[in-house]
Design an enzyme around this catalytic site. Structure first.
Site, PDB file in Angstrom:
ATOM      1  N   ILE A 604      24.665 -14.992 -14.921  1.00 50.01           N
ATOM      2  CA  ILE A 604      24.421 -15.263 -13.505  1.00 50.01           C
ATOM      3  C   ILE A 604      24.502 -13.981 -12.711  1.00 50.01           C
ATOM      4  O   ILE A 604      25.027 -12.968 -13.152  1.00 50.01           O
ATOM      5  CB  ILE A 604      25.361 -16.341 -12.929  1.00 50.01           C
ATOM      6  CG1 ILE A 604      26.817 -15.974 -13.171  1.00 50.01           C
ATOM      7  CG2 ILE A 604      25.044 -17.692 -13.521  1.00 50.01           C
ATOM      8  CD1 ILE A 604      27.766 -16.883 -12.441  1.00 50.01           C
ATOM      9  N   GLY A 608      31.039  -9.019 -11.712  1.00 48.86           N
ATOM     10  CA  GLY A 608      32.316  -8.443 -11.290  1.00 48.86           C
ATOM     11  C   GLY A 608      32.370  -7.000 -11.730  1.00 48.86           C
ATOM     12  O   GLY A 608      31.468  -6.529 -12.426  1.00 48.86           O
ATOM     13  N   GLY A 611      32.693  -6.896 -15.731  1.00 49.66           N
ATOM     14  CA  GLY A 611      31.759  -7.432 -16.704  1.00 49.66           C
ATOM     15  C   GLY A 611      30.965  -8.585 -16.144  1.00 49.66           C
ATOM     16  O   GLY A 611      31.123  -8.973 -14.992  1.00 49.66           O
ATOM     17  N   VAL A 613      29.168 -12.486 -16.087  1.00 46.39           N
ATOM     18  CA  VAL A 613      29.545 -13.873 -16.287  1.00 46.39           C
ATOM     19  C   VAL A 613      28.331 -14.641 -16.794  1.00 46.39           C
ATOM     20  O   VAL A 613      27.218 -14.448 -16.316  1.00 46.39           O
ATOM     21  CB  VAL A 613      30.036 -14.494 -14.964  1.00 46.39           C
ATOM     22  CG1 VAL A 613      30.383 -15.958 -15.168  1.00 46.39           C
ATOM     23  CG2 VAL A 613      31.230 -13.744 -14.440  1.00 46.39           C
ATOM     24  N   LYS A 627      33.224 -15.046 -19.231  1.00 50.30           N
ATOM     25  CA  LYS A 627      33.174 -13.683 -18.718  1.00 50.30           C
ATOM     26  C   LYS A 627      33.384 -12.737 -19.876  1.00 50.30           C
ATOM     27  O   LYS A 627      34.341 -12.868 -20.631  1.00 50.30           O
ATOM     28  CB  LYS A 627      34.273 -13.507 -17.684  1.00 50.30           C
ATOM     29  CG  LYS A 627      34.321 -12.123 -17.108  1.00 50.30           C
ATOM     30  CD  LYS A 627      34.962 -12.147 -15.747  1.00 50.30           C
ATOM     31  CE  LYS A 627      34.528 -10.941 -14.950  1.00 50.30           C
ATOM     32  NZ  LYS A 627      34.553 -11.163 -13.534  1.00 50.30           N
ATOM     33  N   ASP A 722      42.417  -8.039  -7.177  1.00 47.96           N
ATOM     34  CA  ASP A 722      40.984  -7.847  -6.942  1.00 47.96           C
ATOM     35  C   ASP A 722      40.430  -9.011  -6.133  1.00 47.96           C
ATOM     36  O   ASP A 722      39.441  -9.628  -6.506  1.00 47.96           O
ATOM     37  CB  ASP A 722      40.273  -7.697  -8.293  1.00 47.96           C
ATOM     38  CG  ASP A 722      38.851  -7.153  -8.131  1.00 47.96           C
ATOM     39  OD1 ASP A 722      38.550  -6.591  -7.046  1.00 47.96           O
ATOM     40  OD2 ASP A 722      38.052  -7.305  -9.059  1.00 47.96           O
TER      41      ASP A 722
END
Ligand SMILES: *[C@@H]1O[C@H](CO)[C@@H](O)[C@H](O)[C@H]1NC(C)=O
Ligand SMILES: *[C@@H]1O[C@H](CO)[C@@H](O)[C@H](O)[C@H]1NC(C)=O
Ligand SMILES: *[C@@H]1O[C@H](CO)[C@@H](O)[C@H](O)[C@H]1NC(C)=O
Ligand SMILES: *[C@@H]1O[C@H](CO)[C@@H](O)[C@H](O)[C@H]1NC(C)=O
Ligand SMILES: *[C@@H]1O[C@H](CO)[C@@H](O)[C@H](O)[C@H]1NC(C)=O
Ligand SMILES: *[C@@H]1O[C@H](CO)[C@@H](O)[C@H](O)[C@H]1NC(C)=O
Ligand SMILES: *[C@@H]1O[C@H](CO)[C@@H](O)[C@H](O)[C@H]1NC(C)=O
Ligand SMILES: *[C@@H]1O[C@H](CO)[C@@H](O)[C@H](O)[C@H]1NC(C)=O
Length: 892
Positions: A604, A608, A611, A613, A627, A722
């Protein structure tokens, strides 16, 4: 509650009845009868049953009341903080040996039970933090053995009864945080000779002189009379007898109950409360015979005259000295500057005179000095730079003169310096050592020479105000690399080209009054744009972004390469890669299913920083989000497993569940629940982002609750590290779920640091202190949450494009708008703000607090949850008057 209002005559009759009923009953029966009228909604008292001895029940303490017998009796009932409500029954007084009753921090909503005064052996009565109302009954004097009476934080009203003077054994009297009114019963206090703690604070309707008798209670240790409506003078010499006093707080007796009452009736008539203040000089002698004083707080009153210098100079234990916002005059007591334990000196807004002595270097614990708005003269002493714990020095609006000493900012924790509006001259020192400096205000002095280049090396410097001086030379190029929220060099004699990145975000008034400056948007174009451009290309300023993008490109290449290599190997020699998987849910899937499903199609959009997802359909038809983390740091499988397990155990409605994970040598796949709503970040960035304000607020509250849970409730406490809109996923009903919680624990601290470090320079989610602080803190999460909240309020992505098409840090944008256009309203997302302005402005305030540059100023997440929830009660009422833009000052 008819019984609490009965006539005293009837009381004594009923007392006899009680004794007849209970004297023969067992203690268990008495307690069960007591609990019979209590509503125990959390079932905290399930151990209370006649099948076991009451000494084993929750909250019950038994001891040998009479040393001559071996029999145990109930001596203490401690049911604090159990969500109890219902009725406090005086039947408890039938426990003959009961000495302590603590029902604090529950939900009892009733008057003080009159007949509790029958508990004649009671020594401790604690009913604080309930919803208790009504007046303090005269009969309280029946508690003749009472040592501790705590009725604080309730809604107790009316006058304090004179009969309180009969409680002559009282040691602790805490009636703070109520609605008491009227004047204090003056003679009553004379009798309380055992009193150690007196707290009447935060009773805004307590309009009274302070009875002079209080000052003769020699055993007093803590006196808290702040936030009431006390007025009058404190008699000369009266406090010199208090030998054990550690804590005296008389601050903010400026409330004038009348004003408050009117304000609470939304009738904004202002009254002049000036005659209703503590006034006159502060009496001499406080530390003459007392070595214990730790806190002296007189702030925001109308004390005047000069302070007793000799006595204050002897306060060897004093840590906090707060006399700000009064009418004190004369020389500031110079001995206070060098007290060995002093931490805080606040004296702003008085008419003090005098100099700061060199001896201030002796005050080795000093953290904070605020003396703005006085008549201090002389130089800033060298001694100040020797205090290594100082983090705030603010002395604006005085008559300080001479040069700023070169060691001025040597304290490694110095954050806030304000010397504006003085008569300082000479050059600005290099200030290299104060790596935590956030705010530097030197406006309106007579400083000369250049702005030091070294300012650009201070990693968290955010506010620079050098306006109205005599500075010359050009603006250092390096300054454009700082994350500046305010930069003001107006009215100096600066010249040359303004650094290009600096000029774009800056209101014109920050540069005006420097005829020699040139550049786009300024009255003068620079003489030779071409040569200056060439000059630029060589400079770091242009190079830095270039380097970042090259680095990013390389990173991307490596990532893609890694992925391809992996896919190749997985096709050719799958059996050689050893996979391990741990599932926390019954997922019927193998690593090979996962790997086979992970392709471009299932990836998708949102990526992030660690890496990609992928959304996979499992053979069972179930959807999961996977992920893929590239495992930079080879954690030991054992640590990895225990860390991820620890994260997977988190259960909260606002935190996405980890279903399991697989790992091999170079990759980790984290398997999460699938959330159909996508990420909040993607949603915000859509052109037609029109989520109603109430929905946005609900999302904000959900996220805040999730973070509060991680910070305070989950054991071990976890810092997300994060928080960003891309890491908030939404379910089908747009309920938020945090993902990527504490990835540092998965990829390892070092890998996390390197990845984050490259990101931190460009991302506005990271708090300024991320740059220098080794340790992650909750406040960093709070900051990131503040940025997220700004996105919801403004409807702009954190890194949205500005009018001119370049990327604009949302904080800079918001702060810029508040600074320039003087109107917070412009910031609100106009697509949804109609009718919701008050709530959205409230949320904006919260967001600005969360993004305070100084970490200590930020609220905690539970506080944020409360503040947001209090907004949501209004559900966007139509056109209530909203706060004016003046109130939206920047928090520092
Ligand atoms: C209750 O107290 C008795 C001693 O009085 C003790 O032996 C027993 O273990 C206790 N029961 C529980 C459930 O704690
Ligand atoms: C009290 O009630 C609140 C809200 O209903 C709940 O969150 C809390 O856990 C309860 N506390 C106890 C001790 O049961
Ligand atoms: C009364 O109970 C509250 C809540 O536990 C506690 O904070 C407070 O210190 C107690 N009061 C006294 C005087 O001990
Ligand atoms: C002080 O205490 C004594 C004896 O306890 C009592 O008789 C007297 O009335 C009290 N005075 C006041 C003002 O309460
Ligand atoms: C009392 O002082 C505080 C702090 O200076 C101020 O915020 C508040 O408005 C004052 N209240 C009144 C009624 O003057
Ligand atoms: C202090 O204030 C009182 C009351 O306003 C006034 O009468 C007195 O003269 C003042 N004293 C000084 C030294 O200013
Ligand atoms: C510095 O002091 C001036 C004058 O008191 C004040 O207006 C300004 O807000 C202060 N600056 C900061 C950043 O606190
Ligand atoms: C900059 O400082 C000048 C003079 O001190 C002031 O008039 C102006 O409003 C300030 N501008 C900004 C953007 O702070």
């Amino acid at each position: 509650m008819a019984s609490t209002c009965t006539f005293p005559l009837f009381l004594s009759v009923s007392l006899h009845l009680f004794l007849a009923t209970f004297a023969s009953s067992s203690e268990a029966d008495i307690l069960l009868s007591f609990v019979g009228s209590i509503v125990d909604s959390s079932s905290s008292l399930s151990t209370w049953s006649s099948s076991s001895s009451p000494c084993n029940w929750t909250g019950i303490t038994c001891s040998h009341a009479d040393p001559s017998t071996t029999l145990l009796s109930v001596t203490a009932v401690d049911l604090q903080s159990l969500n109890l409500s219902g009725e406090i029954s005086p039947s408890i007084c039938s426990l003959r040996s009961l000495t302590e009753l603590n029902l604090a921090n529950n939900l009892f909503n009733q008057p003080i039970p009159l007949r509790l005064s029958e508990c004649s052996s009671l020594r401790v009565l604690n009913l604080s933090s309930n919803l208790i109302w009504g007046t303090i009954p005269e009969h309280i004097s029946g508690l003749s053995s009472l040592r501790v009476l705590d009725l604080s934080s309730n809604k107790v009203e009316g006058k304090i009864p004179e009969s309180i003077g009969l409680l002559s054994t009282l040691q602790v009297l805490n009636l703070g945080g109520n609605l008491l009114s009227g004047s204090l019963p003056s003679p009553a206090f004379k009798n309380l000779t055992e009193l150690r703690v007196l707290d009447l604070s935060l009773n805004p309707f307590l309009t009274s002189e302070i009875p002079p008798d209080i000052w003769s209670l020699e055993k007093l240790e803590r006196v808290s009379l702040q936030g009431c409506d006390f007025y009058g003078e404190i008699p000369d010499g009266s406090i010199s007898g208090l030998k054990k006093l550690t804590h005296l707080d008389l601050s903010q007796n400026n409330l004038t109950g009348g004003v408050l009452m009117l304000a609470s009736l939304k009738n904004l008539v202002s009254l002049d409360g000036s005659q209703n203040r503590l006034t006159g000089p502060f009496p001499d002698g406080i530390c003459n015979r007392n070595n214990a004083l730790v806190t002296l707080n007189l702030h925001t009153n109308s004390f005047n005259g000069s302070l007793p210098a000799d006595s204050l100079g002897q306060c060897r234990s004093l840590e906090r000295f707060q006399v700000q916002n009064n009418e004190f005059s004369g020389d500031f007591p110079s001995g206070v500057w060098s007290l060995p334990k002093i931490k805080v000196i606040r004296a702003e807004n008085n008419r003090f005179t005098g100099e700061i002595p060199e001896l201030v270097s002796m005050a080795s614990q000093l953290e904070q000095i605020q003396i703005d708005g006085n008549g201090f003269t002389g130089k800033i002493p060298h001694g100040l730079g020797k205090v290594k714990s100082l983090y705030r020095f603010s002395a604006s609006m005085n008559r300080l003169a001479g040069e700023i000493p070169p060691n001025f900012c040597d304290s490694p924790v110095m954050s806030i310096l304000n010397l504006s509006h003085n008569g300082l001259s000479g050059r600005i020192p290099a200030l290299q050592k104060c790596r935590k400096l956030v705010s530097l205000s030197l406006a309106d002095n007579s400083l000369t020479a250049e702005i030091p280049q070294s300012l650009a090396d201070l990693p968290v410097l955010t506010y620079i105000d050098l306006s109205a001086n005599k500075l010359t030379g050009s603006i250092p190029q390096g300054l454009q690399n700082l994350k500046l929220a305010l930069f003001n060099v107006s009215f100096n004699q600066l010249s040359g080209q303004v650094p290009s990145l600096l000029i774009s975000g800056l209101p014109a008034s920050s540069l005006e009054g420097n005829p020699g400056l040139c550049g786009p948007g300024l009255p003068h174009a620079c003489p030779d744009q071409d040569s200056s451009l060439r000059h630029h290309t060589g400079s770091l300023a242009i190079l830095a972004p270039a380097l970042i993008s090259i680095a990013f490109g390389i990173g991307l290449l490596m990532f893609t390469a890694g992925f391809l290599v992996y896919r190749k190997s997985s096709k050719q020699k799958t059996e050689k890669i050893t996979w391990h998987s741990v599932f926390f849910y019954p997922l019927r899937v193998t690593e090979h299913d996962l790997i086979a499903g992970m392709n471009e199609k299932s990836a998708i959009q949102t990526c992030g920083i660690f890496g990609r997802v992928y959304i996979l359909t499992l053979p069972s038809g179930e959807l999961v989000a996977v992920k893929k983390l590239v495992n930079f740091q080879n954690q030991s499988p054992k640590t990895l497993k225990s860390d991820i397990k620890m994260l997977a155990k988190i259960r909260h409605k606002s935190i996405a569940k980890i279903l399991g994970f697989c790992y091999c040598d170079d990759s980790i796949f984290m398997i999460h629940e699938y959330l159909p709503g996508g990420s909040l970040g993607d949603l915000i960035r859509q052109q037609d982002f029109e989520l109603k304000w109430s929905e946005r607020l609900r999302i904000a509250i959900g996220v805040a609750q999730g973070l509060a849970y991680l910070h305070k409730d989950y054991v071990p406490h976890i810092i997300h590290r994060d928080v960003r809109s891309n890491n908030i996923l939404l379910d089908s009903e747009l309920r938020p779920k945090l993902t990527d919680v504490a990835l540092d624990r998965v990829v390892g601290e070092a890998a996390f640091q390197t990845t984050v470090a490259s990101e931190a320079a460009s991302s506005c989610y990271f708090a300024p202190e991320c740059g220098y602080s080794k340790r992650a803190t909750e406040q960093m999460d709070v900051y990131s949450f503040g940025v997220l909240l700004l996105e919801l309020v403004t409807g702009r992505g954190a890194d949205a494009r500005g009018e001119s098409g370049d990327s604009v840090n949302i904080l800079k944008w918001v702060r810029g708008k508040i600074n320039i256009t003087n109107g917070a309203l412009v910031i609100l997302d106009t697509r949804v703000s109609s009718g919701c302005e008050p709530e959205m402005l409230g949320a904006l305030d919260i967001a600005l607090c969360c993004t305070s540059v100084t970490p200590e100023k930020r609220p905690t997440m539970p506080e944020v949850v409360k503040a947001l929830q209090s907004l949501s009660s209004g559900s966007c009422p139509q056109s209530l008057g909203f706060s004016s833009s003046e109130e939206h000052q920047l928090p520092v």
